[in-house]
Design a protein around this motif. Structure first.
Motif, PDB file in Angstrom:
ATOM      1  N   ASP A   8     110.288  93.461   0.418  1.00 33.36           N
ATOM      2  CA  ASP A   8     108.828  93.552   0.348  1.00 33.36           C
ATOM      3  C   ASP A   8     108.334  93.492  -1.087  1.00 33.36           C
ATOM      4  OD1 ASP A   8     108.807  93.714   3.027  1.00 33.36           O
ATOM      5  OD2 ASP A   8     108.402  95.868   3.153  1.00 33.36           O
ATOM      6  N   THR A   9     109.014  94.261  -1.953  1.00 36.50           N
ATOM      7  CA  THR A   9     108.588  94.217  -3.356  1.00 36.50           C
ATOM      8  C   THR A   9     108.737  92.829  -3.916  1.00 36.50           C
ATOM      9  OG1 THR A   9     110.518  95.618  -3.584  1.00 36.50           O
ATOM     10  CG2 THR A   9     108.622  96.167  -4.953  1.00 36.50           C
ATOM     11  N   PHE A  10     109.782  92.158  -3.472  1.00 36.15           N
ATOM     12  CA  PHE A  10     109.969  90.793  -3.967  1.00 36.15           C
ATOM     13  C   PHE A  10     108.757  89.934  -3.615  1.00 36.15           C
ATOM     14  CE2 PHE A  10     111.440  86.462  -2.676  1.00 36.15           C
ATOM     15  CZ  PHE A  10     111.493  85.929  -3.953  1.00 36.15           C
ATOM     16  N   PHE A  11     108.302  90.029  -2.370  1.00 34.80           N
ATOM     17  CA  PHE A  11     107.176  89.181  -1.984  1.00 34.80           C
ATOM     18  C   PHE A  11     105.880  89.645  -2.638  1.00 34.80           C
ATOM     19  CE2 PHE A  11     110.120  87.991   1.461  1.00 34.80           C
ATOM     20  CZ  PHE A  11     110.167  86.647   1.166  1.00 34.80           C
ATOM     21  N   GLU A  12     105.774  90.939  -2.833  1.00 32.53           N
ATOM     22  CA  GLU A  12     104.615  91.436  -3.581  1.00 32.53           C
ATOM     23  C   GLU A  12     104.622  90.850  -4.979  1.00 32.53           C
ATOM     24  OE1 GLU A  12     104.406  95.798  -1.639  1.00 32.53           O
ATOM     25  OE2 GLU A  12     104.405  95.715  -3.825  1.00 32.53           O
ATOM     26  N   GLU A  13     105.812  90.900  -5.566  1.00 29.03           N
ATOM     27  CA  GLU A  13     105.926  90.397  -6.926  1.00 29.03           C
ATOM     28  C   GLU A  13     105.650  88.899  -6.954  1.00 29.03           C
ATOM     29  OE1 GLU A  13     109.726  90.906  -8.765  1.00 29.03           O
ATOM     30  OE2 GLU A  13     108.846  90.827 -10.753  1.00 29.03           O
ATOM     31  N   CYS A  14     106.127  88.208  -5.937  1.00 30.18           N
ATOM     32  CA  CYS A  14     105.875  86.766  -5.848  1.00 30.18           C
ATOM     33  C   CYS A  14     104.380  86.493  -5.879  1.00 30.18           C
ATOM     34  CB  CYS A  14     106.455  86.187  -4.559  1.00 30.18           C
ATOM     35  SG  CYS A  14     108.185  85.775  -4.710  1.00 30.18           S
ATOM     36  N   GLU A  15     103.630  87.318  -5.163  1.00 31.08           N
ATOM     37  CA  GLU A  15     102.192  87.104  -5.144  1.00 31.08           C
ATOM     38  C   GLU A  15     101.617  87.199  -6.544  1.00 31.08           C
ATOM     39  OE1 GLU A  15      99.697  89.419  -2.255  1.00 31.08           O
ATOM     40  OE2 GLU A  15     101.182  88.491  -0.925  1.00 31.08           O
ATOM     41  N   GLU A  16     102.066  88.208  -7.276  1.00 31.15           N
ATOM     42  CA  GLU A  16     101.598  88.358  -8.648  1.00 31.15           C
ATOM     43  C   GLU A  16     102.024  87.167  -9.494  1.00 31.15           C
ATOM     44  OE1 GLU A  16     103.116  92.150  -9.924  1.00 31.15           O
ATOM     45  OE2 GLU A  16     102.216  93.104  -8.158  1.00 31.15           O
ATOM     46  N   LEU A  17     103.271  86.757  -9.289  1.00 31.57           N
ATOM     47  CA  LEU A  17     103.786  85.650 -10.087  1.00 31.57           C
ATOM     48  C   LEU A  17     103.031  84.361  -9.767  1.00 31.57           C
ATOM     49  CD1 LEU A  17     107.577  86.492  -9.782  1.00 31.57           C
ATOM     50  CD2 LEU A  17     106.239  86.556 -11.893  1.00 31.57           C
ATOM     51  N   LEU A  18     102.717  84.185  -8.498  1.00 32.68           N
ATOM     52  CA  LEU A  18     101.975  82.979  -8.119  1.00 32.68           C
ATOM     53  C   LEU A  18     100.583  83.003  -8.731  1.00 32.68           C
ATOM     54  CD1 LEU A  18     103.115  82.660  -4.404  1.00 32.68           C
ATOM     55  CD2 LEU A  18     103.603  81.053  -6.243  1.00 32.68           C
ATOM     56  N   GLU A  19     100.013  84.187  -8.788  1.00 31.20           N
ATOM     57  CA  GLU A  19      98.719  84.320  -9.451  1.00 31.20           C
ATOM     58  C   GLU A  19      98.838  83.918 -10.909  1.00 31.20           C
ATOM     59  OE1 GLU A  19      96.981  88.232  -9.169  1.00 31.20           O
ATOM     60  OE2 GLU A  19      96.963  88.032  -6.983  1.00 31.20           O
ATOM     61  N   ALA A  20      99.858  84.456 -11.550  1.00 34.32           N
ATOM     62  CA  ALA A  20     100.078  84.145 -12.961  1.00 34.32           C
ATOM     63  C   ALA A  20     100.307  82.651 -13.125  1.00 34.32           C
ATOM     64  CB  ALA A  20     101.276  84.930 -13.493  1.00 34.32           C
ATOM     65  N   LEU A  21     100.969  82.073 -12.158  1.00 33.40           N
ATOM     66  CA  LEU A  21     101.264  80.645 -12.209  1.00 33.40           C
ATOM     67  C   LEU A  21      99.971  79.832 -12.155  1.00 33.40           C
ATOM     68  CD1 LEU A  21     103.320  78.285 -12.008  1.00 33.40           C
ATOM     69  CD2 LEU A  21     103.278  78.584  -9.556  1.00 33.40           C
ATOM     70  N   VAL A  22      99.133  80.165 -11.194  1.00 34.85           N
ATOM     71  CA  VAL A  22      97.868  79.437 -11.058  1.00 34.85           C
ATOM     72  C   VAL A  22      97.039  79.589 -12.325  1.00 34.85           C
ATOM     73  CG1 VAL A  22      95.702  79.350  -9.799  1.00 34.85           C
ATOM     74  CG2 VAL A  22      97.831  79.665  -8.562  1.00 34.85           C
ATOM     75  N   GLU A  23      97.023  80.808 -12.809  1.00 33.35           N
ATOM     76  CA  GLU A  23      96.269  81.089 -14.027  1.00 33.35           C
ATOM     77  C   GLU A  23      96.812  80.263 -15.180  1.00 33.35           C
ATOM     78  OE1 GLU A  23      95.568  84.950 -16.815  1.00 33.35           O
ATOM     79  OE2 GLU A  23      96.251  85.238 -14.759  1.00 33.35           O
ATOM     80  N   GLY A  24      98.134  80.259 -15.297  1.00 34.14           N
ATOM     81  CA  GLY A  24      98.780  79.525 -16.371  1.00 34.14           C
ATOM     82  C   GLY A  24      98.500  78.038 -16.261  1.00 34.14           C
ATOM     83  N   LEU A  25      98.556  77.539 -15.054  1.00 37.42           N
ATOM     84  CA  LEU A  25      98.327  76.100 -14.875  1.00 37.42           C
ATOM     85  C   LEU A  25      96.906  75.719 -15.266  1.00 37.42           C
ATOM     86  CD1 LEU A  25     100.262  75.339 -11.561  1.00 37.42           C
ATOM     87  CD2 LEU A  25     100.859  74.630 -13.871  1.00 37.42           C
ATOM     88  N   SER A  26      95.962  76.592 -14.915  1.00 35.51           N
ATOM     89  CA  SER A  26      94.604  76.211 -15.309  1.00 35.51           C
ATOM     90  C   SER A  26      94.436  76.336 -16.820  1.00 35.51           C
ATOM     91  CB  SER A  26      93.541  76.991 -14.529  1.00 35.51           C
ATOM     92  OG  SER A  26      93.805  78.347 -14.544  1.00 35.51           O
ATOM     93  N   ALA A  27      95.166  77.252 -17.430  1.00 37.66           N
ATOM     94  CA  ALA A  27      95.122  77.335 -18.892  1.00 37.66           C
ATOM     95  C   ALA A  27      95.776  76.103 -19.509  1.00 37.66           C
ATOM     96  CB  ALA A  27      95.816  78.603 -19.377  1.00 37.66           C
ATOM     97  N   MET A  28      96.820  75.606 -18.849  1.00 40.35           N
ATOM     98  CA  MET A  28      97.483  74.396 -19.350  1.00 40.35           C
ATOM     99  C   MET A  28      96.541  73.214 -19.304  1.00 40.35           C
ATOM    100  SD  MET A  28     101.377  74.281 -17.951  1.00 40.35           S
ATOM    101  CE  MET A  28     101.743  72.597 -18.464  1.00 40.35           C
ATOM    102  N   GLU A  29      95.677  73.252 -18.327  1.00 39.01           N
ATOM    103  CA  GLU A  29      94.706  72.178 -18.196  1.00 39.01           C
ATOM    104  C   GLU A  29      93.851  72.107 -19.453  1.00 39.01           C
ATOM    105  OE1 GLU A  29      93.223  70.057 -14.405  1.00 39.01           O
ATOM    106  OE2 GLU A  29      93.794  72.132 -14.256  1.00 39.01           O
ATOM    107  N   GLU A  30      93.554  73.272 -19.992  1.00 46.05           N
ATOM    108  CA  GLU A  30      92.758  73.336 -21.213  1.00 46.05           C
ATOM    109  C   GLU A  30      93.580  72.857 -22.404  1.00 46.05           C
ATOM    110  OE1 GLU A  30      89.440  74.643 -21.237  1.00 46.05           O
ATOM    111  OE2 GLU A  30      89.811  74.354 -19.087  1.00 46.05           O
ATOM    112  N   ASN A  31      94.776  73.377 -22.483  1.00 50.10           N
ATOM    113  CA  ASN A  31      95.600  73.052 -23.631  1.00 50.10           C
ATOM    114  C   ASN A  31      97.070  73.121 -23.241  1.00 50.10           C
ATOM    115  OD1 ASN A  31      96.836  72.723 -26.052  1.00 50.10           O
ATOM    116  ND2 ASN A  31      96.113  74.660 -26.946  1.00 50.10           N
ATOM    117  N   ALA A  32      97.618  71.957 -22.971  1.00 55.76           N
ATOM    118  CA  ALA A  32      99.005  71.907 -22.522  1.00 55.76           C
ATOM    119  C   ALA A  32      99.981  72.078 -23.678  1.00 55.76           C
ATOM    120  CB  ALA A  32      99.266  70.588 -21.797  1.00 55.76           C
ATOM    121  N   GLU A  33      99.452  72.167 -24.888  1.00 50.77           N
ATOM    122  CA  GLU A  33     100.320  72.305 -26.055  1.00 50.77           C
ATOM    123  C   GLU A  33     100.599  73.775 -26.358  1.00 50.77           C
ATOM    124  OE1 GLU A  33     101.481  69.540 -27.934  1.00 50.77           O
ATOM    125  OE2 GLU A  33     100.738  68.580 -26.116  1.00 50.77           O
TER     126      GLU A  33
END
Lengths: 708, 124, 155
Positions: A8-33
């Protein structure tokens, strides 16, 4: 802790990680460097892979691995991020989320899209990367410790004798190694004999315990391959002089290993197998590793210490604190009633009590508050999918995503918001060509913003499309019999037709927005949260939907008013102003309609008591107070009430849990005297009056509520 | 005296798994969720062995190893790298930095435990 | 005030009997949370006659129904002896205004007879069965039916 709860904690953590991922990807959109961002994205995928491996979620692992490998290429500047790759990353993120979800729910993920994306990801990998493709030995953890049956056919063991000369350097000890442990490991492979060569031992006085002075001669008889021996020494390779040689296989293995002159023919395979190991060590370690990025030290990203609490406990606490507030109000009232002489200090204490109770309440409510960010992030996927399905180009811009809103509100907002965002792309935005013709960026913008304003939460969904086609809306509404063809509607009234049940029907179910949900469902969902939706649209420049929600679902600021002989509460947020009517400003319309002139315009008056079916309304006398409110169905309206007694924060108690919905009433609260007061819903309240003037829509909506 | 293990990993899942495996095997378990916290914890906990991830925010595993080996309080306790990476170059880099061993995730808890016992002389 | 604690044994059922609309009714004791004196309630707009309003029960808002009116026996006249039986079923708590509470009845399951044919369908559904006590017939109230119906009218 059981395996399940770790899972369960793993999937909870996955949710957080996926959030971080989406956030990171949109930040990459701004500046992939920005390597910090790329690293964060990499880490999110990587951590999911790591955890997934522990649970033998092979599909998830291998997808994450491919995704991560491509991301690693970006990290090492081997791959340049362009629009296409960015889109692929987004889709990969979505796919990863699907795989996580599928693994969690133990169902089959969508293999087709997985394969497509994997193929596209792999297209970015060189052959070398693909060969190196990751194969996890899925070693799963078995907490029940059931012994695993091993039924591999035993290979015929061929015993060989290795001579090992091992001279550690001081660094070996400094790095936490201990020769004896290495010997233990060797001993597990077969029969080991060890001899220490103490000839280099210095005089006792000169002995430095940190110095490495002992040479070791070892002899190992084992069926293992020589590479296995090297693996044992892998981590000390550079920290020692090591020689491993094979002795003649047929030799009867004499005990003491003296000088070990390995026979040349036997030495051959030694160098061969040892070669890769040597190659590894001689290779400059920094050569292939990506340039060391400065860790984002200036930005404290470590998670703040948190406590996970069962939501039910929080809710119980919130309830109890609500009781405390009521109890405090009751005590204050009782003391007032006692009319004690000289109670100044008592009043002070009571005031302090009140403030403390409020503080506790605010603190407790804050526990339930969460930023809207994850909710907003989910919408980027909706925008992406919607634009793909419609062939329109769209980007999502979010503003104020750190705005905190009650957890339940966030949860229950997900569906309406999804629908509205989809609508915004599908109906709001024009096709790219048309946008270009209009001199706009072919990529449409969907702007999602959240803010706190005057005790409410505002959430806006805005597109920069063509604006509502009011002529078409009106036409459709007439077609469907929702409005009479003669009705003259203001722009606002036409816009509001969108919220009528039955406005959007299956006839125009496009792939996306259709799905059987109309804006009426959105409106009801928001209303159920004590909120409102409104529309503002400017032809040619777009449409904005605004959702206004109460900050919390548990308390509200209200006026305590009297209606007929009852005490009720009306939300302050809904009141624009209070008016003590002057007889000359009141005008009659028809037999019992009344309007008041407010700064030159006529505003219909709704008698609250009459609409609630209570006797002794104030209408006839013209007495009472008017509360100016803005309603969706008829714009500005003046609500006539008996009197305003007090302004206070009240604890909201649901009526629906034990009874059911009552038209015109949103909830109830408990007053200082312990009595229940109903909380009015102005919007629904005005609709209860079938004879309200200026109400062209009154005949259709909400009929179903009236028989109640 | 129980043997103290400090695990540094940004994944809560991995930390949980380690806790279960290691506490079950009789180790005293401490953990940190990134390199910086790991180095801080090291000073507080004074562990007998360190397990560290490579990919972590704030300070990565290499940073941890380098800091522990070359920092002001240089230590000789064994440092095991526990990571999904298996690239030779990364291993070499960890070794150069001063790592004692390398275990690839997903780890098999019995072999992890035996490695730790071996490294720390923990009584089986 | 009367608080109820014990659960019945397997075949032995305990009921609290009361009168409403001059008839005898009873409710299984496990469904009853407490019995309170009647205090004025807050009226609800647009509700049928049998919905008296809502009351504050230690912070919860619970609806109060006039049981006699509910069974079509006319509204319960104001009386000092009137009490509210607070009952719960399926997560919902309600109050039932009755004329008075009489006694606790302990009967074997077999003593509960089927409801005789009566005209009113609504009343029939709301009665699980009858128990004869001396000369009297006590009607066993089906709380679920009362709740369902009421939720329906509240709609």
């Amino acid at each position: 802790m059981s395996t399940n709860s770790i899972r369960d904690t793993f999937f909870e953590e996955c949710e957080e990680l996926l959030e971080a991922l989406v956030e990171g990807l949109s930040a990459m959109e701004e500046n992939a460097e920005d390597m910090d961002v790329v690293n964060a994205v990499f880490r999110a995928v990587h951590s999911i892979k790591g955890g997934a491996g522990a649970f033998a979620l092979d599909r998830l692992v291998s997808f994450a691995h491919t995704f991560e490998t491509v991301m690693d290429k970006v990290r090492s500047h081997e791959l340049k991020v362009d629009e296409e790759l960015m889109l692929l990353f987004h889709r990969s993120g979505d796919q990863l989320a699907d795989l996580v979800e599928a693994a969690r729910d133990d169902r089959e993920p969508n293999a087709e899209s997985e394969a497509t994306i994997l193929k596209e990801l792999e297209a970015h990998l060189g052959d070398a990367d693909r060969e190196e493709a990751f194969s996890f030995d899925a070693v799963t953890l078995d907490f029940d410790a059931a012994p695993m049956p091993i039924d591999l056919p035993e290979p015929e063991p061929t015993l060989r004798r290795f001579d090992i000369r091992f001279h550690p350097t001081p660094m070996l000890y400094a790095n936490g190694h201990e020769p004896l442990l290495l010997f233990d490991a060797l001993a597990e492979l077969g029969t080991l004999t060890v001899q220490a060569d103490l000839s280099h031992l210095p005089e006792f006085d000169a002995f430095d315990p940190n110095d490495a002075v002992i040479d070791w001669q070892l002899s190992l008889e084992t069926s293992e391959d020589e590479t296995v021996l090297h693996e044992i020494f892998e981590f000390v390779d550079a920290l020692c002089d090591l020689e491993i040689s094979v002795r003649d296989e047929d030799a009867p293995a004499p005990m003491p290993p003296e000088e070990s002159p390995a026979p040349p023919e036997a030495a051959e395979p030694v160098t061969e197998t040892a070669a890769p190991v040597v190659a590894k060590t001689t290779e400059p370690p920094e050569a292939k590793t990506p340039p060391k990025q400065s860790a984002p030290r200036d930005e404290p990203r470590g998670p703040r210490p948190t406590l996970r609490v069962d939501l039910e406990r929080v809710d119980r606490l919130i309830n109890t604190v609500g009781e405390l507030i009521i109890n405090q109000a009751m005590i204050s009232q009782r003391i007032e009633e006692l009319e004690l002489p000289a109670v100044a200090h008592l009043t002070n204490e009571l005031e302090a009590y009140k403030l403390l109770a409020r503080d506790i309440q605010e603190g407790v409510m804050a526990i339930r508050a969460q930023p809207v960010k994850p909710l907003f992030q989910r919408m980027s996927r909706i925008v992406r999918e919607a634009s793909e399905a419609t062939g329109k180009k769209a980007k999502l811009v979010t503003v104020g995503d750190s705005t905190e809103v009650d957890k339940t509100v966030i949860e229950r907002l997900a569906d309406p918001l999804t629908h509205m965002v989809r609508n915004a792309v599908d109906h709001g935005l024009e096709p790219p060509a048309k946008r270009e013709d209009a001199g706009k960026d072919p990529v449409g913008a969907i702007r999602l913003s959240a803010s706190h304003r005057s005790g409410s939460v505002f959430i806006e969904i805005a597109d920069d499309g063509a604006g509502l086609n009011r002529a078409r809306i009106l036409e459709k509404a007439i077609e469907k019999g929702l409005v009479s063809p003669e009705a003259e509607l203001s722009e606002q009234e036409i816009d509001n037709l969108l919220f009528l049940p039955g406005f959007s029907t299956a006839a125009e179910v496009s792939n996306l927005s259709g799905r059987g949900v109309g804006m009426d469902v959105v409106k009801n969902a928001v209303a159920a949260l004590g909120g409102r939706v409104s529309i503002a649209s400017v032809p040619g420049s777009g449409t904005t939907f605004t959702i206004v929600l109460p900050l919390t679902l548990a308390v509200m600021d209200g006026f305590v008013i009297s209606i007929s002989d009852q005490t009720m509460v009306i939300p302050i947020a809904s009141i624009i102003e209070t008016i003590r009517p002057n007889r000359k400003d009141l005008h009659c319309i028809g037999t019992d309609g009344q309007v008041i002139s407010v700064r030159g315009s006529y505003v219909p008056i709704v008698d609250v008591a009459r609409n609630l079916g209570l006797s002794g309304g104030e209408t006839t006398t013209g007495s009472g107070v008017l509360l100016l409110v803005s309603t969706e169905s008829q714009g500005l309206t003046a609500l006539r009430v008996g009197a305003i007694h007090d302004q206070r924060q009240v604890v909201i108690k649901s009526l629906e849990s034990n009874y059911g919905a009552i038209p015109g009433v949103s909830a109830a609260t408990i007053l200082g005297d312990g009595k229940i007061a109903l909380i009015l819903d102005p919007d629904e309240l005005v609709k209860l009056n079938p004879a309200a003037p200026f109400l062209p829509l009154a005949s259709t909506p909400r009929l179903e509520l009236r028989h109640a | 005296m129980t043997t103290k293990v400090l695990a540094i990993d940004d994944s809560r899942t991995i930390r949980n798994l380690l806790r279960v495996s290691l506490e079950g095997a009789g180790f005293e378990y401490h953990s940190a969720c990134d390199g910086v916290e790991g180095v801080e914890q090291f000073a507080d906990v004074e562990p007998d062995v360190v397990i560290t991830d490579i990919n972590m925010p704030n300070m990565d595993g290499f940073g941890v190893i380098e800091t522990l080996r070359n920092g002001p309080n240089r230590t000789t306790v064994p440092i095991i790298v526990l990571t999904t990476e298996s690239g030779a170059d990364l291993k070499a880099r960890a070794r150069t930095a001063g790592a004692t061993g390398w275990i690839v995730k997903p780890f098999d808890d019995s072999s992890l435990v035996s490695v730790l016992r071996r490294l720390t002389g923990h009584v089986v | 005030m009367l608080d109820v604690i014990e659960a019945p044994t397997e075949t032995q059922f305990e009921f609290i009997t009361f009168s409403a609309g001059n008839q005898s009714f009873c409710l299984e004791i496990t469904q009853i949370r407490e019995i309170r004196r009647w205090t004025p309630v807050t009226k609800l707009p647009h509700t049928p006659d049998d919905v008296l309003g809502v009351m504050n029960l230690r912070g919860a808002v619970i609806p109060i129904f006039d049981l006699a009116a509910r069974f079509g026996l006319g509204t319960t006249p104001d009386n000092e002896r009137n009490v509210v039986i607070v009952a719960a079923a399926g997560g919902t708590t309600i109050g039932l205004l009755v004329e008075s509470v009489s006694e606790i009845l302990s009967v074997d399951k077999s003593a509960i007879q089927e409801t005789p044919d009566i005209k009113s369908e609504a009343a029939r559904q709301a009665i699980l069965g009858v128990i004869s006590v001396g000369e009297n017939m006590v009607r066993v109230v089906n709380l679920d039916a009362v709740l369902d119906n009421d939720m329906g009218t509240a709609g």
